[in-house]
Write a protein that holds these residues in place. Structure first.
Motif, PDB file in Angstrom:
ATOM      1  N   LYS A 165       0.822  -1.216   0.000  1.00 44.60           N
ATOM      2  CA  LYS A 165       0.000   0.000   0.000  1.00 44.60           C
ATOM      3  C   LYS A 165       0.857   1.267   0.000  1.00 44.60           C
ATOM      4  O   LYS A 165       0.333   2.360  -0.171  1.00 44.60           O
ATOM      5  CB  LYS A 165      -0.915   0.023   1.224  1.00 44.60           C
ATOM      6  CG  LYS A 165      -2.023  -1.016   1.210  1.00 44.60           C
ATOM      7  CD  LYS A 165      -2.868  -0.899   2.483  1.00 44.60           C
ATOM      8  CE  LYS A 165      -3.991  -1.923   2.491  1.00 44.60           C
ATOM      9  NZ  LYS A 165      -4.702  -1.895   3.803  1.00 44.60           N
ATOM     10  N   LYS A 189       2.313   2.826   2.479  1.00 39.11           N
ATOM     11  CA  LYS A 189       1.880   3.760   3.523  1.00 39.11           C
ATOM     12  C   LYS A 189       2.513   3.408   4.867  1.00 39.11           C
ATOM     13  O   LYS A 189       2.800   2.237   5.135  1.00 39.11           O
ATOM     14  CB  LYS A 189       0.356   3.696   3.711  1.00 39.11           C
ATOM     15  CG  LYS A 189      -0.443   4.113   2.492  1.00 39.11           C
ATOM     16  CD  LYS A 189      -1.855   4.558   2.866  1.00 39.11           C
ATOM     17  CE  LYS A 189      -2.703   3.445   3.475  1.00 39.11           C
ATOM     18  NZ  LYS A 189      -4.090   3.898   3.686  1.00 39.11           N
ATOM     19  N   GLU A 204      -3.251   0.183   8.254  1.00 38.60           N
ATOM     20  CA  GLU A 204      -4.390   1.038   8.615  1.00 38.60           C
ATOM     21  C   GLU A 204      -4.377   1.336  10.123  1.00 38.60           C
ATOM     22  O   GLU A 204      -4.468   0.424  10.935  1.00 38.60           O
ATOM     23  CB  GLU A 204      -5.747   0.440   8.215  1.00 38.60           C
ATOM     24  CG  GLU A 204      -5.865  -0.008   6.760  1.00 38.60           C
ATOM     25  CD  GLU A 204      -5.677   1.125   5.743  1.00 38.60           C
ATOM     26  OE1 GLU A 204      -6.020   2.275   6.080  1.00 38.60           O
ATOM     27  OE2 GLU A 204      -5.164   0.869   4.649  1.00 38.60           O
ATOM     28  N   PRO A 208      -6.598   2.484  12.292  1.00 35.00           N
ATOM     29  CA  PRO A 208      -7.639   1.934  13.174  1.00 35.00           C
ATOM     30  C   PRO A 208      -7.476   0.431  13.404  1.00 35.00           C
ATOM     31  O   PRO A 208      -7.797  -0.066  14.492  1.00 35.00           O
ATOM     32  CB  PRO A 208      -8.949   2.214  12.421  1.00 35.00           C
ATOM     33  CG  PRO A 208      -8.626   3.236  11.389  1.00 35.00           C
ATOM     34  CD  PRO A 208      -7.173   3.070  11.062  1.00 35.00           C
ATOM     35  N   ASP A 252     -12.468   6.613  12.839  1.00 35.56           N
ATOM     36  CA  ASP A 252     -12.695   6.649  11.392  1.00 35.56           C
ATOM     37  C   ASP A 252     -12.881   8.076  10.903  1.00 35.56           C
ATOM     38  O   ASP A 252     -12.463   8.408   9.798  1.00 35.56           O
ATOM     39  CB  ASP A 252     -13.921   5.813  11.026  1.00 35.56           C
ATOM     40  CG  ASP A 252     -13.679   4.348  11.287  1.00 35.56           C
ATOM     41  OD1 ASP A 252     -12.571   3.875  10.999  1.00 35.56           O
ATOM     42  OD2 ASP A 252     -14.590   3.667  11.795  1.00 35.56           O
ATOM     43  N   ALA A 282      -9.347   9.536  10.796  1.00 38.99           N
ATOM     44  CA  ALA A 282      -8.515   8.965   9.723  1.00 38.99           C
ATOM     45  C   ALA A 282      -9.069   9.307   8.342  1.00 38.99           C
ATOM     46  O   ALA A 282      -8.331   9.737   7.455  1.00 38.99           O
ATOM     47  CB  ALA A 282      -8.416   7.441   9.895  1.00 38.99           C
ATOM     48  N   GLY A 283     -10.371   9.134   8.145  1.00 38.24           N
ATOM     49  CA  GLY A 283     -10.947   9.265   6.811  1.00 38.24           C
ATOM     50  C   GLY A 283     -11.209  10.715   6.408  1.00 38.24           C
ATOM     51  O   GLY A 283     -11.020  11.083   5.255  1.00 38.24           O
ATOM     52  N   THR A 284     -11.650  11.514   7.351  1.00 38.29           N
ATOM     53  CA  THR A 284     -12.047  12.880   7.005  1.00 38.29           C
ATOM     54  C   THR A 284     -11.008  13.917   7.441  1.00 38.29           C
ATOM     55  O   THR A 284     -10.438  14.620   6.612  1.00 38.29           O
ATOM     56  CB  THR A 284     -13.437  13.212   7.600  1.00 38.29           C
ATOM     57  OG1 THR A 284     -14.388  12.298   7.043  1.00 38.29           O
ATOM     58  CG2 THR A 284     -13.860  14.636   7.255  1.00 38.29           C
ATOM     59  N   MET A 336      -7.416  12.502   5.971  1.00 43.74           N
ATOM     60  CA  MET A 336      -7.326  12.261   4.521  1.00 43.74           C
ATOM     61  C   MET A 336      -7.941  13.390   3.687  1.00 43.74           C
ATOM     62  O   MET A 336      -7.487  13.654   2.575  1.00 43.74           O
ATOM     63  CB  MET A 336      -7.993  10.941   4.161  1.00 43.74           C
ATOM     64  CG  MET A 336      -7.243   9.730   4.676  1.00 43.74           C
ATOM     65  SD  MET A 336      -5.580   9.559   3.966  1.00 43.74           S
ATOM     66  CE  MET A 336      -5.332   7.799   4.118  1.00 43.74           C
ATOM     67  N   GLN A 337      -8.988  14.026   4.185  1.00 44.33           N
ATOM     68  CA  GLN A 337      -9.614  15.110   3.428  1.00 44.33           C
ATOM     69  C   GLN A 337      -9.074  16.480   3.834  1.00 44.33           C
ATOM     70  O   GLN A 337      -8.941  17.372   3.010  1.00 44.33           O
ATOM     71  CB  GLN A 337     -11.144  15.090   3.630  1.00 44.33           C
ATOM     72  CG  GLN A 337     -11.834  13.899   2.996  1.00 44.33           C
ATOM     73  CD  GLN A 337     -11.872  13.994   1.486  1.00 44.33           C
ATOM     74  OE1 GLN A 337     -12.017  15.060   0.922  1.00 44.33           O
ATOM     75  NE2 GLN A 337     -11.704  12.860   0.821  1.00 44.33           N
ATOM     76  N   ALA A 357     -11.309   0.143   6.608  1.00 46.91           N
ATOM     77  CA  ALA A 357     -10.581   1.420   6.662  1.00 46.91           C
ATOM     78  C   ALA A 357      -9.951   1.728   5.310  1.00 46.91           C
ATOM     79  O   ALA A 357      -9.967   2.868   4.850  1.00 46.91           O
ATOM     80  CB  ALA A 357      -9.501   1.385   7.755  1.00 46.91           C
ATOM     81  N   TYR A 358      -9.405   0.715   4.656  1.00 43.59           N
ATOM     82  CA  TYR A 358      -8.765   0.948   3.350  1.00 43.59           C
ATOM     83  C   TYR A 358      -9.811   1.342   2.306  1.00 43.59           C
ATOM     84  O   TYR A 358      -9.593   2.257   1.512  1.00 43.59           O
ATOM     85  CB  TYR A 358      -7.994  -0.306   2.931  1.00 43.59           C
ATOM     86  CG  TYR A 358      -7.007  -0.073   1.813  1.00 43.59           C
ATOM     87  CD1 TYR A 358      -6.122   0.999   1.839  1.00 43.59           C
ATOM     88  CD2 TYR A 358      -6.946  -0.937   0.722  1.00 43.59           C
ATOM     89  CE1 TYR A 358      -5.212   1.210   0.805  1.00 43.59           C
ATOM     90  CE2 TYR A 358      -6.035  -0.743  -0.313  1.00 43.59           C
ATOM     91  CZ  TYR A 358      -5.172   0.337  -0.267  1.00 43.59           C
ATOM     92  OH  TYR A 358      -4.271   0.536  -1.286  1.00 43.59           O
ATOM     93  N   ALA A 405     -11.237   5.122   3.855  1.00 45.10           N
ATOM     94  CA  ALA A 405     -10.316   6.260   4.021  1.00 45.10           C
ATOM     95  C   ALA A 405      -9.407   6.447   2.805  1.00 45.10           C
ATOM     96  O   ALA A 405      -9.040   7.576   2.488  1.00 45.10           O
ATOM     97  CB  ALA A 405      -9.477   6.100   5.290  1.00 45.10           C
ATOM     98  N   THR A 406      -9.064   5.364   2.117  1.00 46.41           N
ATOM     99  CA  THR A 406      -8.153   5.508   0.978  1.00 46.41           C
ATOM    100  C   THR A 406      -8.881   5.439  -0.369  1.00 46.41           C
ATOM    101  O   THR A 406      -8.923   6.419  -1.109  1.00 46.41           O
ATOM    102  CB  THR A 406      -7.011   4.477   1.051  1.00 46.41           C
ATOM    103  OG1 THR A 406      -6.239   4.731   2.235  1.00 46.41           O
ATOM    104  CG2 THR A 406      -6.077   4.584  -0.152  1.00 46.41           C
ATOM    105  N   MET A 438     -12.027   8.053   0.022  1.00 48.70           N
ATOM    106  CA  MET A 438     -11.710   9.440   0.383  1.00 48.70           C
ATOM    107  C   MET A 438     -10.515  10.014  -0.374  1.00 48.70           C
ATOM    108  O   MET A 438     -10.448  11.214  -0.621  1.00 48.70           O
ATOM    109  CB  MET A 438     -11.451   9.550   1.885  1.00 48.70           C
ATOM    110  CG  MET A 438     -12.686   9.321   2.720  1.00 48.70           C
ATOM    111  SD  MET A 438     -13.926  10.634   2.491  1.00 48.70           S
ATOM    112  CE  MET A 438     -14.721  10.590   4.089  1.00 48.70           C
ATOM    113  N   GLN A 439      -9.544   9.169  -0.716  1.00 49.92           N
ATOM    114  CA  GLN A 439      -8.387   9.663  -1.458  1.00 49.92           C
ATOM    115  C   GLN A 439      -8.535   9.436  -2.956  1.00 49.92           C
ATOM    116  O   GLN A 439      -8.050  10.225  -3.759  1.00 49.92           O
ATOM    117  CB  GLN A 439      -7.106   8.962  -0.973  1.00 49.92           C
ATOM    118  CG  GLN A 439      -6.645   9.385   0.399  1.00 49.92           C
ATOM    119  CD  GLN A 439      -6.016  10.770   0.374  1.00 49.92           C
ATOM    120  OE1 GLN A 439      -5.280  11.117  -0.532  1.00 49.92           O
ATOM    121  NE2 GLN A 439      -6.328  11.576   1.366  1.00 49.92           N
TER     122      GLN A 439
END
Lengths: 210, 206
Positions: free
Chosen positions: A49, A51, A65, A67, A98, A101-103, A106-107, B98-99, B102-103, B106-107
């Motif tokens: 990935k 990351k 990841e 979480p 979440d 991490a997601g918003t 990442m945003q 999550a992948y 979030a990825t 969202m990405q």
């Protein structure tokens, strides 16, 4: 011994703080994101990935990841009390995790911190940064309501607090945002924890003074 | 009765599928994203994040974030076996969700669909979309590998498959993109499930 792949002051610091809270022995390896080492053939063999964080367990298996690594560390180290055992609190903890991490990350932070990864045109960067800041600040407002007058996000200290700490550290120390008062106070409480101080030290970061 | 705030064709499809798998009564509050319904005061009073999926539970409490809603539904309906009960399985479910969210979502997809939220300079848009495409291609290839020799991501069917499912719909039905072989087979298996058929009918993908 397990190994944490990280880069200082990125979201891998959430995992680092949790590791320090558990008291586990672990190795670490820096993956220089500035030099794009996450895309190197050596690291892609570890985590395709590309990351961080990535967490290599003793049996050679990898968890990715934030979480998921956090959940693993909390569930396999129950004595550290990093995650409530009732599923309602557990779900609320994941909800916060979440969202961060997601918003928020990442945003929001991604736009504000690395506008170049969205557009190579400098003229576009200010607007990308501004939109990123909006998303982060709105996210912190929502988490400010979640926190209210409590010390910790879900009542007792948990992995969710370690997740918020990453955003707080970045917002305060890297980009100098003014955070809501109770989030600022939460950040100070985090900095007072020995595990957080050890985590910062292991990443070569200075504990901010107030 | 719980209410799912749902917009057709969005990631809340995956939660709709989970509710159908559980089979208990629920309601859907249809959100018209074309008319920005998620930013209207009545919805923001429910979820200030302005996002779907949003689940309003029987006691009136509101739960947000795809993986959290999925985990809540799975844990509160243990007889449906929608998430592994062992730590390793639960962690792998969280990792996959999550992948996806979030990825890949969202990405990746956000760059492709909501390009203007990155910059209003239109000449930049093709490059932003191309980067989004790289992210979703890399992500789906990783899931393709994970599915080698397996019907479902974690062995048995789980909420992780429902997360992968909404991405499959985006690739095929909305993006007109081909899926790698194992993912294509997974998508076909999903479409055989009555829960998925109900969701597709509701959203107009049948």
């Amino acid at each position: 011994m397990p190994k944490l792949y990280y880069w200082p002051a990125t979201c891998s610091i959430t995992v680092r703080v949790i590791l320090e809270e558990t008291g586990l022995s672990y190795e670490d390896e820096a993956v220089d994101l500035g030099a794009k080492k996450q895309q190197s053939p050596e690291f892609l063999k570890v985590n395709p990935k590309a990351k961080v964080p990535a967490y290599l367990r003793d049996d050679g298996s990898l968890i990715t990841e934030v979480p998921a690594i956090a959940l693993w560390l909390a569930l396999t180290n129950p004595d550290a009390n990093l995650l409530a055992s009732d599923y309602e609190t557990r779900v609320r903890t994941l909800e916060i995790f979440d969202y961060i991490a997601g918003t928020i990350h990442m945003q929001g932070a991604a736009r504000a911190w690395r506008p170049g990864s969205f557009s190579e045109t400098e003229a576009a960067h200010d607007a990308i940064r501004a939109r990123g800041k909006d998303i982060v600040m709105r996210g912190l407002d929502i988490l400010s309501q979640t926190l209210g007058d409590k010390d910790w996000l879900t009542g007792s200290y948990s992995i969710a607090d370690a997740s918020l700490f990453f955003i707080e550290y970045w917002a305060r120390e890297k980009v100098g945002y003014q955070m809501p008062a109770n989030i600022e106070a939460h950040y100070h409480r985090m900095l007072g924890r020995p595990a957080v101080q050890r985590a910062l030290a292991r990443e070569g970061l200075v504990v901010p003074a107030f | 009765m719980p209410t799912l705030c749902h917009a057709a064709g969005t990631c809340s499809m995956g939660i709709h599928v989970i509710l159908e798998e559980i089979g208990k009564p629920y309601e859907i509050r249809k959100m018209d994203f074309a008319n920005q319904a998620q930013y209207k005061p009545d919805f923001m009073a429910i979820n200030p994040k302005s996002k779907v999926p949003t689940l309003i539970r029987d006691d009136g409490s509101v739960l947000t974030e795809w993986p959290a809603i999925a985990m809540f539904l799975a844990l509160s309906n243990p007889d449906k076996k929608l998430v592994p009960t062992d730590i390793e399985g639960m962690v792998r479910a969280q990792e996959a969700m999550a992948y996806c969210t979030a990825t890949l979502h969202m990405q990746g997809w956000t760059r492709i669909w909501r390009t203007v939220t990155y910059t209003e300079i239109e000449s930049e848009h093709p490059k932003i979309k191309a980067r989004g495409k790289e992210i979703i291609d890399k992500g789906i290839a990783i899931f393709d590998k994970q599915l080698t020799g397996k019907d479902w991501l974690l062995g048995d069917f789980s909420i992780a498959d429902c997360a992968l499912y909404f991405l499959e719909v985006w690739f095929v039905e909305r993006g007109n993109l081909a899926l790698p072989a194992n993912i294509a087979a997974h998508y076909e298996r999903m479409k055989q499930r009555p829960s998925v058929q109900a969701s597709r009918k509701y959203d107009g993908f049948a």
